[in-house]
Design a protein around this motif. Sequence first.
Motif, PDB file in Angstrom:
ATOM      1  N   ARG A   1       4.051   0.512   0.552  1.00 35.21           N
ATOM      2  CA  ARG A   1       5.165  -0.214  -0.073  1.00 35.21           C
ATOM      3  C   ARG A   1       4.714  -1.549  -0.660  1.00 35.21           C
ATOM      4  O   ARG A   1       5.351  -2.063  -1.581  1.00 35.21           O
ATOM      5  CB  ARG A   1       6.283  -0.469   0.947  1.00 35.21           C
ATOM      6  CG  ARG A   1       7.009   0.772   1.414  1.00 35.21           C
ATOM      7  CD  ARG A   1       8.332   0.426   2.092  1.00 35.21           C
ATOM      8  NE  ARG A   1       8.165  -0.507   3.201  1.00 35.21           N
ATOM      9  CZ  ARG A   1       7.835  -0.135   4.438  1.00 35.21           C
ATOM     10  NH1 ARG A   1       7.613   1.140   4.708  1.00 35.21           N
ATOM     11  NH2 ARG A   1       7.723  -1.025   5.402  1.00 35.21           N
ATOM     12  N   HIS A   2       3.655  -2.125  -0.134  1.00 33.67           N
ATOM     13  CA  HIS A   2       3.252  -3.464  -0.553  1.00 33.67           C
ATOM     14  C   HIS A   2       1.899  -3.495  -1.267  1.00 33.67           C
ATOM     15  O   HIS A   2       1.365  -4.580  -1.541  1.00 33.67           O
ATOM     16  CB  HIS A   2       3.187  -4.386   0.674  1.00 33.67           C
ATOM     17  CG  HIS A   2       4.490  -4.551   1.388  1.00 33.67           C
ATOM     18  ND1 HIS A   2       4.915  -3.704   2.383  1.00 33.67           N
ATOM     19  CD2 HIS A   2       5.480  -5.466   1.239  1.00 33.67           C
ATOM     20  CE1 HIS A   2       6.102  -4.099   2.829  1.00 33.67           C
ATOM     21  NE2 HIS A   2       6.474  -5.153   2.151  1.00 33.67           N
ATOM     22  N   HIS A   3       1.354  -2.335  -1.599  1.00 32.21           N
ATOM     23  CA  HIS A   3      -0.020  -2.287  -2.079  1.00 32.21           C
ATOM     24  C   HIS A   3      -0.226  -3.003  -3.406  1.00 32.21           C
ATOM     25  O   HIS A   3      -1.318  -3.497  -3.690  1.00 32.21           O
ATOM     26  CB  HIS A   3      -0.488  -0.825  -2.197  1.00 32.21           C
ATOM     27  CG  HIS A   3       0.090  -0.098  -3.367  1.00 32.21           C
ATOM     28  ND1 HIS A   3       1.389   0.373  -3.392  1.00 32.21           N
ATOM     29  CD2 HIS A   3      -0.454   0.233  -4.565  1.00 32.21           C
ATOM     30  CE1 HIS A   3       1.615   0.975  -4.537  1.00 32.21           C
ATOM     31  NE2 HIS A   3       0.518   0.905  -5.267  1.00 32.21           N
TER      32      HIS A   3
ATOM     33  N   ASN B   1       0.915  -5.867  -4.496  1.00 33.10           N
ATOM     34  CA  ASN B   1       0.838  -7.326  -4.440  1.00 33.10           C
ATOM     35  C   ASN B   1      -0.227  -7.846  -3.480  1.00 33.10           C
ATOM     36  O   ASN B   1      -0.616  -9.014  -3.562  1.00 33.10           O
ATOM     37  CB  ASN B   1       2.195  -7.915  -4.033  1.00 33.10           C
ATOM     38  CG  ASN B   1       3.252  -7.738  -5.104  1.00 33.10           C
ATOM     39  OD1 ASN B   1       2.942  -7.732  -6.284  1.00 33.10           O
ATOM     40  ND2 ASN B   1       4.493  -7.572  -4.703  1.00 33.10           N
ATOM     41  N   LEU B   2      -0.698  -7.010  -2.566  1.00 33.74           N
ATOM     42  CA  LEU B   2      -1.622  -7.485  -1.542  1.00 33.74           C
ATOM     43  C   LEU B   2      -2.952  -7.934  -2.149  1.00 33.74           C
ATOM     44  O   LEU B   2      -3.591  -7.201  -2.888  1.00 33.74           O
ATOM     45  CB  LEU B   2      -1.874  -6.393  -0.508  1.00 33.74           C
ATOM     46  CG  LEU B   2      -0.775  -6.186   0.536  1.00 33.74           C
ATOM     47  CD1 LEU B   2      -1.121  -5.024   1.455  1.00 33.74           C
ATOM     48  CD2 LEU B   2      -0.549  -7.455   1.349  1.00 33.74           C
TER      49      LEU B   2
ATOM     50  N   PRO C   1       8.818  -8.373  -1.157  1.00 30.72           N
ATOM     51  CA  PRO C   1       8.372  -8.217  -2.557  1.00 30.72           C
ATOM     52  C   PRO C   1       7.240  -9.147  -2.972  1.00 30.72           C
ATOM     53  O   PRO C   1       6.535  -8.851  -3.940  1.00 30.72           O
ATOM     54  CB  PRO C   1       9.652  -8.523  -3.359  1.00 30.72           C
ATOM     55  CG  PRO C   1      10.772  -8.360  -2.401  1.00 30.72           C
ATOM     56  CD  PRO C   1      10.240  -8.724  -1.061  1.00 30.72           C
ATOM     57  N   HIS C   2       7.068 -10.268  -2.257  1.00 35.19           N
ATOM     58  CA  HIS C   2       6.065 -11.251  -2.672  1.00 35.19           C
ATOM     59  C   HIS C   2       4.876 -11.315  -1.712  1.00 35.19           C
ATOM     60  O   HIS C   2       4.056 -12.236  -1.833  1.00 35.19           O
ATOM     61  CB  HIS C   2       6.716 -12.635  -2.770  1.00 35.19           C
ATOM     62  CG  HIS C   2       7.936 -12.677  -3.627  1.00 35.19           C
ATOM     63  ND1 HIS C   2       7.884 -12.546  -5.003  1.00 35.19           N
ATOM     64  CD2 HIS C   2       9.251 -12.804  -3.310  1.00 35.19           C
ATOM     65  CE1 HIS C   2       9.110 -12.607  -5.502  1.00 35.19           C
ATOM     66  NE2 HIS C   2       9.949 -12.762  -4.492  1.00 35.19           N
ATOM     67  N   LEU C   3       4.742 -10.372  -0.829  1.00 37.62           N
ATOM     68  CA  LEU C   3       3.687 -10.414   0.184  1.00 37.62           C
ATOM     69  C   LEU C   3       2.304 -10.235  -0.455  1.00 37.62           C
ATOM     70  O   LEU C   3       2.046  -9.244  -1.117  1.00 37.62           O
ATOM     71  CB  LEU C   3       3.915  -9.324   1.227  1.00 37.62           C
ATOM     72  CG  LEU C   3       3.062  -9.429   2.489  1.00 37.62           C
ATOM     73  CD1 LEU C   3       3.502 -10.626   3.330  1.00 37.62           C
ATOM     74  CD2 LEU C   3       3.160  -8.148   3.321  1.00 37.62           C
ATOM     75  N   THR C   4       1.418 -11.226  -0.228  1.00 38.35           N
ATOM     76  CA  THR C   4       0.055 -11.151  -0.759  1.00 38.35           C
ATOM     77  C   THR C   4      -1.006 -11.133   0.342  1.00 38.35           C
ATOM     78  O   THR C   4      -2.141 -10.746   0.089  1.00 38.35           O
ATOM     79  CB  THR C   4      -0.238 -12.345  -1.687  1.00 38.35           C
ATOM     80  OG1 THR C   4      -0.095 -13.567  -0.948  1.00 38.35           O
ATOM     81  CG2 THR C   4       0.710 -12.348  -2.875  1.00 38.35           C
TER      82      THR C   4
ATOM     83  N   ARG D   1       5.249 -14.463   1.957  1.00 39.55           N
ATOM     84  CA  ARG D   1       3.994 -14.226   1.241  1.00 39.55           C
ATOM     85  C   ARG D   1       2.828 -13.934   2.175  1.00 39.55           C
ATOM     86  O   ARG D   1       1.866 -13.285   1.779  1.00 39.55           O
ATOM     87  CB  ARG D   1       3.671 -15.436   0.356  1.00 39.55           C
ATOM     88  CG  ARG D   1       4.554 -15.517  -0.891  1.00 39.55           C
ATOM     89  CD  ARG D   1       4.496 -16.878  -1.548  1.00 39.55           C
ATOM     90  NE  ARG D   1       5.131 -16.846  -2.856  1.00 39.55           N
ATOM     91  CZ  ARG D   1       6.441 -16.813  -3.076  1.00 39.55           C
ATOM     92  NH1 ARG D   1       7.278 -16.802  -2.034  1.00 39.55           N
ATOM     93  NH2 ARG D   1       6.938 -16.772  -4.296  1.00 39.55           N
TER      94      ARG D   1
ATOM     95  N   GLN E   1      10.547  -4.872   3.744  1.00 42.19           N
ATOM     96  CA  GLN E   1      10.221  -4.900   2.327  1.00 42.19           C
ATOM     97  C   GLN E   1      10.081  -6.359   1.912  1.00 42.19           C
ATOM     98  O   GLN E   1      11.060  -7.092   1.836  1.00 42.19           O
ATOM     99  CB  GLN E   1      11.310  -4.228   1.492  1.00 42.19           C
ATOM    100  CG  GLN E   1      10.980  -4.126   0.008  1.00 42.19           C
ATOM    101  CD  GLN E   1       9.850  -3.144  -0.267  1.00 42.19           C
ATOM    102  OE1 GLN E   1       9.873  -2.016   0.217  1.00 42.19           O
ATOM    103  NE2 GLN E   1       8.871  -3.572  -1.040  1.00 42.19           N
TER     104      GLN E   1
END
Length: 347
Positions: free
Chosen positions: A160-162, A164-165, A137-140, A115, A135
Motif C-alpha cells: 500500500r505504501h511502496h 512513497n517509501l 499517504p505521505h509515509l516515506t 511521514r 493508510q
Amino acid sequence: MVLTRRAVRAARSLITRLPVELLDIIIRYLSFEQTAAMCQISRLFNALATPILYRSVTFNTDEGLRAFLNTMNRPLGASLVPHIQHFALPRAETLYMPKLVADITASLLPLTNLRTLHLATADEVSFITLLRTAQFPHLTRFATSVQSETSEAVYDFLQRHHRNLQHLDILHAGPVEIRSPIHLPHLRSLYTTDLMLSHLNLEEAPLVELRIYNIDAEPARLHPNSIDPSTARRVRNVTLLCRYISVDTFDDVAKGFPLIDKLEVQAIDLPRLITADEIIRIGTHLAKLTELSTLNLDISAADKMSNEGDATILEWYGACKTLSSVTFGGKTWLREKDEWSALCEDV
C-alpha cells in the motif's frame, strides 16, 4: 538588572507584535523543553508551539509513551492529529501487552500526515491490525521487524505504501513467507538482512545506502543474486553488521558493489582480530573497489608488527588509491595528498 512589571509587559507586547512567520521560525530553534514552556505563555504561543511540539513524537521513557496515549484519548487529541509527522516507539524496555498495542494502534490510525513510522522494538511485537488497515499517504520512512506470523501483514502494508517509501528498515526473525517480491521504485536507503533482500524488487530503486544485518554465528556473506546488478552499481554506502567478520565478506562486497564510496564493517560482539596474511587479502579485494574513499572497520591486527597501523594503511592504500579515510584498530587515519596521519584514537 531587574525589570519592572511594566517593562516585562512591554517586552511581551513587543514579541507578540512580531510577524507570526518570524515567531514560527524562532520557535523551531528551541529545545523540546523550551517549546513546551512556550505553550504556557499565551494562546498565541500555544497555537504556534503546539504543532512544532507534536511534529515529531519520540519517547525517552515508557511513561512518555503512556502520557502521549492518554493525551490522544482526550478531546485535545483530535486537534493534534494533523500535526504529527514522525512517530517512533521508545527504545526502553517496554512490556507491550495487547491493551497497549491496541492503544498505540488506535492513536496511529488517524495520523494521515505521518511521514516516519518506527515500529521496531526490542521484543517481537505484532501490530497486525495496524499493518493490515493503516493508510499513510505521505509515509516515506518505515521501520519494523517481521516474523512468520506477521509477514503477510507487512507485505500488505508495504504494497500500500511502496510508491512513497524512500527509507526502509526491515529485519526478520525466523522464516518469512512473502507471496511475491515487493516493488519499491523510490527507495534510497535500506537496512535489512541479506535473506530479506530476495523479497524486495529494487530494479528501479535509486538505492544509495545499504545496511546488511547478520546475527548468525557463521561469517556474514552476501549472496550473489541478493540484489539486482544495475541497482547495486547505484549504491554508494554499504554497512555490514555481523557477529563474525570473514575476509571473504570483502570479496562479496567488491563483486556486488564495485562503485561504493564508503564501506563499514561492524562487529556486533567483540572486534575481530586479523592476521598479516588477512590484511594482504583484504587489500586484494579493496583493489576492486575503484571509487572507495572511506573505510571503517571494527577489526584490529592480531600480529605485533612494528607500526602495525601505519603499515596496514599503506598496504591498503597501495591497493586502493582512492582511499582518503580509514578507521582501523581503534584509530582513524586521514590522507592529505599522499601523506597519511592518525587523526585520533577512539575512546
